[in-house]
Design an enzyme around this catalytic site. Sequence first.
Site, PDB file in Angstrom:
ATOM      1  CG  ASP A 204       2.287 -27.211 -25.737  1.00  0.00           C
ATOM      2  OD1 ASP A 204       2.328 -26.484 -24.788  1.00  0.00           O
ATOM      3  OD2 ASP A 204       2.224 -28.534 -25.349  1.00  0.00           O
ATOM      4  CD  GLU A 241       5.799 -24.620 -23.026  1.00  0.00           C
ATOM      5  OE1 GLU A 241       5.351 -24.548 -21.582  1.00  0.00           O
ATOM      6  OE2 GLU A 241       5.628 -25.628 -23.673  1.00  0.00           O
TER       7      GLU A 241
HETATM    8  C1  ARE Z   1      -3.170 -32.550 -16.886  1.00  0.00           C
HETATM    9  C2  ARE Z   1      -3.176 -32.902 -15.555  1.00  0.00           C
HETATM   10  C3  ARE Z   1      -2.201 -34.077 -15.202  1.00  0.00           C
HETATM   11  C4  ARE Z   1      -2.358 -35.022 -16.066  1.00  0.00           C
HETATM   12  C5  ARE Z   1      -2.576 -34.842 -17.436  1.00  0.00           C
HETATM   13  C6  ARE Z   1      -2.594 -36.147 -18.240  1.00  0.00           C
HETATM   14  O1  ARE Z   1      -2.812 -31.624 -14.777  1.00  0.00           O
HETATM   15  O2  ARE Z   1      -2.158 -34.170 -13.858  1.00  0.00           O
HETATM   16  O3  ARE Z   1      -1.252 -36.219 -15.780  1.00  0.00           O
HETATM   17  O4  ARE Z   1      -3.333 -33.847 -17.555  1.00  0.00           O
HETATM   18  O5  ARE Z   1      -3.976 -36.667 -17.780  1.00  0.00           O
HETATM   19  C7  ARE Z   1      -1.179 -28.575 -19.601  1.00  0.00           C
HETATM   20  C8  ARE Z   1      -1.219 -28.552 -17.878  1.00  0.00           C
HETATM   21  C9  ARE Z   1      -1.004 -29.782 -17.532  1.00  0.00           C
HETATM   22  C10 ARE Z   1      -2.014 -30.886 -18.036  1.00  0.00           C
HETATM   23  C11 ARE Z   1      -1.914 -30.842 -19.398  1.00  0.00           C
HETATM   24  C12 ARE Z   1      -2.584 -32.019 -20.133  1.00  0.00           C
HETATM   25  O6  ARE Z   1      -0.375 -27.612 -17.529  1.00  0.00           O
HETATM   26  O7  ARE Z   1      -1.401 -29.845 -16.017  1.00  0.00           O
HETATM   27  O8  ARE Z   1      -1.902 -32.031 -17.309  1.00  0.00           O
HETATM   28  O9  ARE Z   1      -1.937 -29.492 -19.870  1.00  0.00           O
HETATM   29  O10 ARE Z   1      -3.877 -31.380 -20.255  1.00  0.00           O
HETATM   30  C13 ARE Z   1       6.762 -28.793 -18.180  1.00  0.00           C
HETATM   31  C14 ARE Z   1       6.670 -28.577 -19.978  1.00  0.00           C
HETATM   32  C15 ARE Z   1       6.037 -27.510 -20.744  1.00  0.00           C
HETATM   33  C16 ARE Z   1       4.519 -27.384 -20.029  1.00  0.00           C
HETATM   34  C17 ARE Z   1       4.584 -27.480 -18.547  1.00  0.00           C
HETATM   35  C18 ARE Z   1       3.278 -27.454 -18.051  1.00  0.00           C
HETATM   36  O11 ARE Z   1       8.325 -28.707 -20.098  1.00  0.00           O
HETATM   37  O12 ARE Z   1       6.067 -27.777 -21.996  1.00  0.00           O
HETATM   38  O13 ARE Z   1       5.241 -28.627 -17.948  1.00  0.00           O
HETATM   39  N1  ARE Z   1       3.883 -26.450 -20.765  1.00  0.00           N
HETATM   40  C19 ARE Z   1       2.870 -26.741 -22.026  1.00  0.00           C
HETATM   41  C20 ARE Z   1       1.777 -25.727 -21.660  1.00  0.00           C
HETATM   42  C21 ARE Z   1       0.813 -26.442 -20.765  1.00  0.00           C
HETATM   43  C22 ARE Z   1       0.266 -27.878 -21.142  1.00  0.00           C
HETATM   44  C23 ARE Z   1       1.651 -28.680 -21.900  1.00  0.00           C
HETATM   45  C24 ARE Z   1       2.764 -28.029 -22.217  1.00  0.00           C
HETATM   46  C25 ARE Z   1       1.131 -30.043 -22.287  1.00  0.00           C
HETATM   47  O14 ARE Z   1       1.900 -24.317 -21.819  1.00  0.00           O
HETATM   48  O15 ARE Z   1      -0.181 -25.698 -20.742  1.00  0.00           O
HETATM   49  O16 ARE Z   1       0.142 -28.566 -19.851  1.00  0.00           O
HETATM   50  O17 ARE Z   1       0.726 -29.858 -23.537  1.00  0.00           O
HETATM   51  C26 ARE Z   1      10.575 -27.604 -14.883  1.00  0.00           C
HETATM   52  C27 ARE Z   1      11.078 -27.615 -16.599  1.00  0.00           C
HETATM   53  C28 ARE Z   1      10.003 -27.561 -17.170  1.00  0.00           C
HETATM   54  C29 ARE Z   1       8.476 -28.003 -17.056  1.00  0.00           C
HETATM   55  C30 ARE Z   1       8.222 -28.021 -15.500  1.00  0.00           C
HETATM   56  C31 ARE Z   1       7.000 -28.563 -15.082  1.00  0.00           C
HETATM   57  O18 ARE Z   1      10.450 -26.526 -14.364  1.00  0.00           O
HETATM   58  O19 ARE Z   1      12.022 -27.188 -16.421  1.00  0.00           O
HETATM   59  O20 ARE Z   1      10.022 -27.792 -18.653  1.00  0.00           O
HETATM   60  O21 ARE Z   1       7.352 -27.665 -17.766  1.00  0.00           O
HETATM   61  O22 ARE Z   1       9.374 -28.178 -14.529  1.00  0.00           O
HETATM   62  O23 ARE Z   1       7.092 -29.788 -15.112  1.00  0.00           O
END
Ligand code: ARE
Length: 494
Positions: A204, A241
């Site tokens: 992740d 990822e």
């Molecule tokens: C949640 C709440 C937030 C709060 C946070 C802390 O939604 O509002 O601030 O908690 O309290 C998942 C959810 C998030 C969640 C998080 C933790 O999607 O909403 O936050 O869990 O509970 C980026 C990253 C990429 C990430 C995506 C979602 O680069 O790594 O954002 N994906 C992975 C997982 C997710 C997970 C996380 C990471 C965190 O697959 O499921 O988040 O472990 C551009 C960039 C991308 C970027 C994108 C969005 O496109 O190129 O890299 O992706 O913008 O910012």
Amino acid sequence: MFLIKGLACLALLALSHAQFATNYQSGRNGMVHLFEWKWDDIAAECENFLGPYGYAGLQVSPVNENAVIGNRPWWERYQPISYKLNTRSGNEEQFANMVRRCNNVGVRTYVDVVFNHMAANGGTTGTGGSNADPSSKSFPAVPFSSLDFNPTCAITNYADPTNVRNCELVGLRDLNQGNSWVRDKIVDFLNHLTDLGVAGFRVDAAKHMWPGDLEAIYGRLNNLNTNHGFSSGAKPYIFQEVIDLGGEAISKSEYTGLGAITEFRHSDSIGKVFRGKDQLRYLTNWGTSWGFAASDRSLVFVDNHDNQRGHGAGGADVLTYKVPKQYKMASAFMLAHPFGTPRIMSSFAFDDTDQGPPTTDGHNIASPQFNSDNSCSGGWVCEHRWRQIYNMVAFRNAVGDAQLQNWWDNGSNQISFSRGSQGFVAFNNDNYDLNSSLQTGLSAGTYCDVISGTKSGSGCTGKTITVGSDGRANIYIGSSEEDGVVAIHVNAKL
Ligand code: ARE
Ligand code: CA
């Protein structure tokens, strides 16, 4: 002689560090992400469905203790509290039992590992009962203290690699993977999973960690556990990822030397094509010409748990279970085409993007229910149990490494191709019927179309397709049919 020996040594060395092999059992292909499923349910699913239907692997939701968050959104699992194997999906004993039972029926387990960060402020109690204080960066159940984290700052600028890697993703406390204690804890966690029999990891938020730190961590990973049927010296398959749709400072090529990457351009492009924003005939050079990483470095998918609900990258063009006809066509194309390592998403139904999985009481995850046609109910979508999808996993297994041949298109949105002489598939995304005599590459005979039905005994529950001695068959796909694809293969010959 010396040179030859030296070269052989180098080759061996390269091999021993390779994290690119999926570790699938031979003859099997296709991974499914059983998003938010419980371990006991997955164990049964391996035995009752995934094993018998030819699936090669499964990705599980994060296995380690996470913060319990108010109304139990799915994303609480991305907020680690410790590396104890205790979540809403089950405990360590249940997880170990699941991995063992799945390996016994030839289905490999890949764990979604979250080690870029720990929980954000507010996540004070874990699913295993541990306490933490993210506001002071204290996670005693690991233990991690403030010394193990990067200084607090927010990710605000994807044009700045240091900001992306050393600051906090949506407020999640950012671990410093350059710190030796942090590395030790991560390595112990991953090696513990390997000892339990897992075959690899989805890393992740890999983009938010320095490639050099990941290399150091991966370099310390144990070989797979030979007591689970893995060959000696096999390394965990790693798919990282890294969202790279272009236009940012960090590129996937910084990570493809270390393992595979999640190829988000595949998801983006396949969505656009089957939504009719790009013509199917352009699929003729599907692969690296579309900007994808090399085939063995690309974990490919139509949608994932983030982009199906508007989290992460990708937008309106992503196909999901909510647009079933196009979704099944895109999935069939992904599974029929030799490019990449395909992963099938298995969802729970949702309206609200924060909504967690079905529960019995608002907290405990409910088990899926199964209908007589293999499909699921009880709030679970189970795309992997849709006939059009699981029969295409069988197609992929039947065609093996056979070359893509006999490409045909009508100059717009009707295409067909064969995989050597093993399988043939045709698609119609035009608003008029496909009705043509096409070269299938297959030997003469009558075949069962595995999209509209299934071969059962000597019969077929769907359409049949007759291939003549010249390999040609009359292919018909009406524009208003339920499915815009037909597929036949050697194991579906009647
Ligand atoms: C949640 C709440 C937030 C709060 C946070 C802390 O939604 O509002 O601030 O908690 O309290 C998942 C959810 C998030 C969640 C998080 C933790 O999607 O909403 O936050 O869990 O509970 C980026 C990253 C990429 C990430 C995506 C979602 O680069 O790594 O954002 N994906 C992975 C997982 C997710 C997970 C996380 C990471 C965190 O697959 O499921 O988040 O472990 C551009 C960039 C991308 C970027 C994108 C969005 O496109 O190129 O890299 O992706 O913008 O910012
Ligand atoms: Ca980081």
